[in-house]
Design a protein around this motif. Structure first.
Motif, PDB file in Angstrom:
ATOM      1  N   CYS A 149       0.837  -1.204   0.000  1.00  0.00           N
ATOM      2  CA  CYS A 149       0.000   0.000   0.000  1.00  0.00           C
ATOM      3  C   CYS A 149       0.871   1.253   0.000  1.00  0.00           C
ATOM      4  O   CYS A 149       2.037   1.225   0.402  1.00  0.00           O
ATOM      5  N   THR A 150       0.283   2.327  -0.470  1.00  0.00           N
ATOM      6  CA  THR A 150       0.907   3.644  -0.366  1.00  0.00           C
ATOM      7  C   THR A 150       0.148   4.518   0.617  1.00  0.00           C
ATOM      8  O   THR A 150       0.525   5.658   0.847  1.00  0.00           O
ATOM      9  N   ASP A 151      -0.934   3.976   1.194  1.00  0.00           N
ATOM     10  CA  ASP A 151      -1.748   4.704   2.167  1.00  0.00           C
ATOM     11  C   ASP A 151      -2.210   3.713   3.227  1.00  0.00           C
ATOM     12  O   ASP A 151      -3.075   2.863   2.968  1.00  0.00           O
ATOM     13  N   VAL A 152      -1.640   3.804   4.416  1.00  0.00           N
ATOM     14  CA  VAL A 152      -1.921   2.841   5.484  1.00  0.00           C
ATOM     15  C   VAL A 152      -3.385   2.877   5.897  1.00  0.00           C
ATOM     16  O   VAL A 152      -3.984   1.836   6.199  1.00  0.00           O
ATOM     17  N   GLN A 153      -3.990   4.050   5.895  1.00  0.00           N
ATOM     18  CA  GLN A 153      -5.386   4.155   6.321  1.00  0.00           C
ATOM     19  C   GLN A 153      -6.319   3.448   5.341  1.00  0.00           C
ATOM     20  O   GLN A 153      -7.336   2.863   5.744  1.00  0.00           O
ATOM     21  N   VAL A 154      -5.997   3.494   4.069  1.00  0.00           N
ATOM     22  CA  VAL A 154      -6.807   2.781   3.075  1.00  0.00           C
ATOM     23  C   VAL A 154      -6.684   1.276   3.302  1.00  0.00           C
ATOM     24  O   VAL A 154      -7.686   0.547   3.269  1.00  0.00           O
ATOM     25  N   LEU A 155      -5.472   0.803   3.529  1.00  0.00           N
ATOM     26  CA  LEU A 155      -5.274  -0.617   3.819  1.00  0.00           C
ATOM     27  C   LEU A 155      -6.037  -1.017   5.074  1.00  0.00           C
ATOM     28  O   LEU A 155      -6.717  -2.051   5.106  1.00  0.00           O
ATOM     29  N   LYS A 156      -5.948  -0.214   6.110  1.00  0.00           N
ATOM     30  CA  LYS A 156      -6.633  -0.514   7.364  1.00  0.00           C
ATOM     31  C   LYS A 156      -8.136  -0.616   7.154  1.00  0.00           C
ATOM     32  O   LYS A 156      -8.802  -1.512   7.688  1.00  0.00           O
ATOM     33  N   GLY A 190       6.071 -11.036   3.658  1.00  0.00           N
ATOM     34  CA  GLY A 190       6.826 -10.059   2.883  1.00  0.00           C
ATOM     35  C   GLY A 190       6.287  -8.652   2.939  1.00  0.00           C
ATOM     36  O   GLY A 190       6.480  -7.872   2.012  1.00  0.00           O
ATOM     37  N   PHE A 191       5.634  -8.283   4.037  1.00  0.00           N
ATOM     38  CA  PHE A 191       5.088  -6.931   4.142  1.00  0.00           C
ATOM     39  C   PHE A 191       6.065  -5.997   4.864  1.00  0.00           C
ATOM     40  O   PHE A 191       6.954  -6.439   5.601  1.00  0.00           O
ATOM     41  N   ASP A 192       5.896  -4.713   4.654  1.00  0.00           N
ATOM     42  CA  ASP A 192       6.726  -3.681   5.283  1.00  0.00           C
ATOM     43  C   ASP A 192       6.527  -3.753   6.795  1.00  0.00           C
ATOM     44  O   ASP A 192       5.406  -3.632   7.293  1.00  0.00           O
ATOM     45  N   ILE A 193       7.614  -3.933   7.553  1.00  0.00           N
ATOM     46  CA  ILE A 193       7.518  -4.099   9.003  1.00  0.00           C
ATOM     47  C   ILE A 193       6.876  -2.890   9.676  1.00  0.00           C
ATOM     48  O   ILE A 193       6.308  -3.007  10.763  1.00  0.00           O
ATOM     49  N   SER A 194       6.900  -1.736   9.009  1.00  0.00           N
ATOM     50  CA  SER A 194       6.268  -0.548   9.598  1.00  0.00           C
ATOM     51  C   SER A 194       4.752  -0.701   9.699  1.00  0.00           C
ATOM     52  O   SER A 194       4.098   0.045  10.429  1.00  0.00           O
ATOM     53  N   LEU A 195       4.182  -1.677   8.976  1.00  0.00           N
ATOM     54  CA  LEU A 195       2.738  -1.937   9.047  1.00  0.00           C
ATOM     55  C   LEU A 195       2.354  -2.812  10.236  1.00  0.00           C
ATOM     56  O   LEU A 195       1.164  -2.988  10.522  1.00  0.00           O
TER      57      LEU A 195
END
Length: 317
Positions: free
Chosen positions: A116-123, A142-147
Motif C-alpha cells: 500500500c501507499t496509504d496505510v489508512q486505506v489498507l486498514k 513479505g510486508f513492510d515491518i512498519s505496518l
C-alpha cells in the motif's frame, strides 16, 4: 385564456431555473456516483493484471513481492490467488488473497500478500471491507515491518491472535553486469534444472517444508518456475536453487559434504543472469540472522534499503 406577458416571463424564468437545477443535480449525481463506485474494492481480472504490474514497478523494491506474484500470474503461471484493489483504475492498496473458487487452494498454506501507499486505506479494507478472511489460520508474508502495529491493532479488534514468523532483508539486483563471469569448468557443465523426482529431497531440507503442503508447494515451483542445480557424478543434485511463485530466488541449499566449493555462488550467478535475460525481476529475501547468505548476495551486487525490513506474520495460529 392566455397568460399575461409578465406572467409568461416569470414562468419562463422558473422553468429555466428548474432546468438548470435539474442539470446541476444530474451532473452532481454522476460525479458522486463515479467518486464512490470507482473507489469500491475491486477484484482485478486477468486482462488488468499487466496494468497493475506496471504500476507497481514505480515502487521497487518495496513492491517486489506483490509485483512478483503478478508477473507470474500475467504470464499464465498457475496460481490460487485473487487480486483485490481499493479502487480502480487508480489504487493505493493491493491485496493478494486465496481465491476460494480455485479448486487447488486447499493444497497450499493460506497466504496473503499486500502492498500500500496509504496505510489508512489498507486498514479500512482489512477492518471494514472484509478484504481478508479472519476466521481461519493465515500468513501475511513479505510486508513492510512498519505496518506491524496497524496489523496487530486490527487483529486485536477481531479477537485474532498474531505472532511474528520471521524478519528479513529484501535484496534486489538492479544491474546484472556486476555478476561475475561464469567460466567453462566442471561445475558449470553440471548445472541442470530440477525435476519432480527431486521434490522429496528439496522438501526435507527446506526450513519451512517437510510436510504435505511443503511438498505441494515445491512440486508447483519445480513444475512451473525456473530452477537450477549442480549434480554429482551420479546425476544427483548436491546444490540447488528455486524460484518462489512470487518470482523471488529462494530455497538455496547445498548438502553439507559439498559446501565450501563455491556452488551457491555459481547457482546465484547463473540463475540471476538467466532470469534477468527473460525479463524477471531479480530479488530475494534473506532472514535477519543469516549473515552468511547476506554477505554472499551483497558480494554479487545485490543491494538493499538499510531502513527497510520485510516480515512474515501468522494469524489465528
Amino acid at each position: 385564456m392566455g397568460l399575461k406577458l409578465s406572467q409568461t416571463a416569470v414562468l419562463g424564468q422558473r422553468v429555466g431555473v428548474c432546468f438548470c437545477d435539474h442539470f446541476l443535480f444530474s451532473v452532481l449525481s454522476f460525479i458522486l456516483y463515479y467518486y464512490f463506485f470507482s473507489r469500491k474494492m475491486k477484484i482485478v481480472d486477468q486482462e488488468e493484471l499487466r496494468a497493475v504490474e506496471q504500476a507497481l514497478r514505480g515502487y521497487f523494491p518495496k513492491s517486489s513481492k506483490v509485483h512478483g506474484f503478478l508477473f507470474g500470474m500475467s504470464r499464465n503461471k498457475p496460481y490460487t490467488l485473487e487480486v483485490v484493489v481499493d479502487s480502480w483504475p487508480d489504487f493505493k492498496t493491493i491485496i493478494l488473497r486465496p481465491d476460494q473458487q480455485n479448486e487447488h487452494v486447499s493444497n497450499y498454506t493460506k497466504k496473503v500478500t499486500l502492498f500500500c501507499t496509504d496505510v489508512q486505506v489498507l486498514k479500512r479494507m482489512i477492518m471494514e471491507e472484509n478484504a481478508i478472511d479472519w476466521s481461519t489460520y493465515f500468513l501475511i508474508g513479505g510486508f513492510d515491518i512498519s505496518l506491524a502495529p496497524m496489523l496487530k491493532e486490527v487483529a486485536a479488534s477481531k479477537g485474532v491472535n498474531v505472532r511474528g514468523f520471521t524478519l528479513v532483508h529484501l535484496m534486489f539486483l538492479s544491474d546484472p553486469c556486476n555478476l561475475p563471469e561464469l567460466r567453462e569448468n566442471s561445475i558449470e557443465t553440471r548445472i541442470y534444472s530440477l525435476n519432480e523426482s527431486h521434490i522429496d529431497l528439496v522438501n526435507k531440507t527446506w526450513k519451512f517444508g517437510g510436510d504435505e503442503k511443503g511438498y505441494n508447494n515445491i512440486k508447483n515451483l519445480i513444475s512451473n518456475f525456473p530452477t537450477c542445480c549442480i549434480v554429482d557424478e551420479s546425476s544427483r543434485p548436491v546444490s540447488w536453487m528455486l524460484m518462489y511463485d512470487y518470482c523471488a530466488l529462494g530455497m538455496l541449499y547445498t548438502l553439507p559434504e559439498y559446501r565450501g566449493k563455491g556452488y551457491a555462488k555459481t547457482l546465484i550467478t547463473f540463475m540471476s543472469k538467466q532470469l534477468h535475460a527473460q525479463g524477471y525481476p531479480v530479488y530475494c529475501f534473506i532472514e535477519e540472522e543469516n549473515d552468511i547468505s547476506l554477505c554472499l548476495f551483497k558480494s554479487l551486487g545485490f543491494t538493499e534499503d538499510p531502513s527497510y525490513r520485510a516480515a512474515w506474520f501468522e494469524f489465528n495460529y
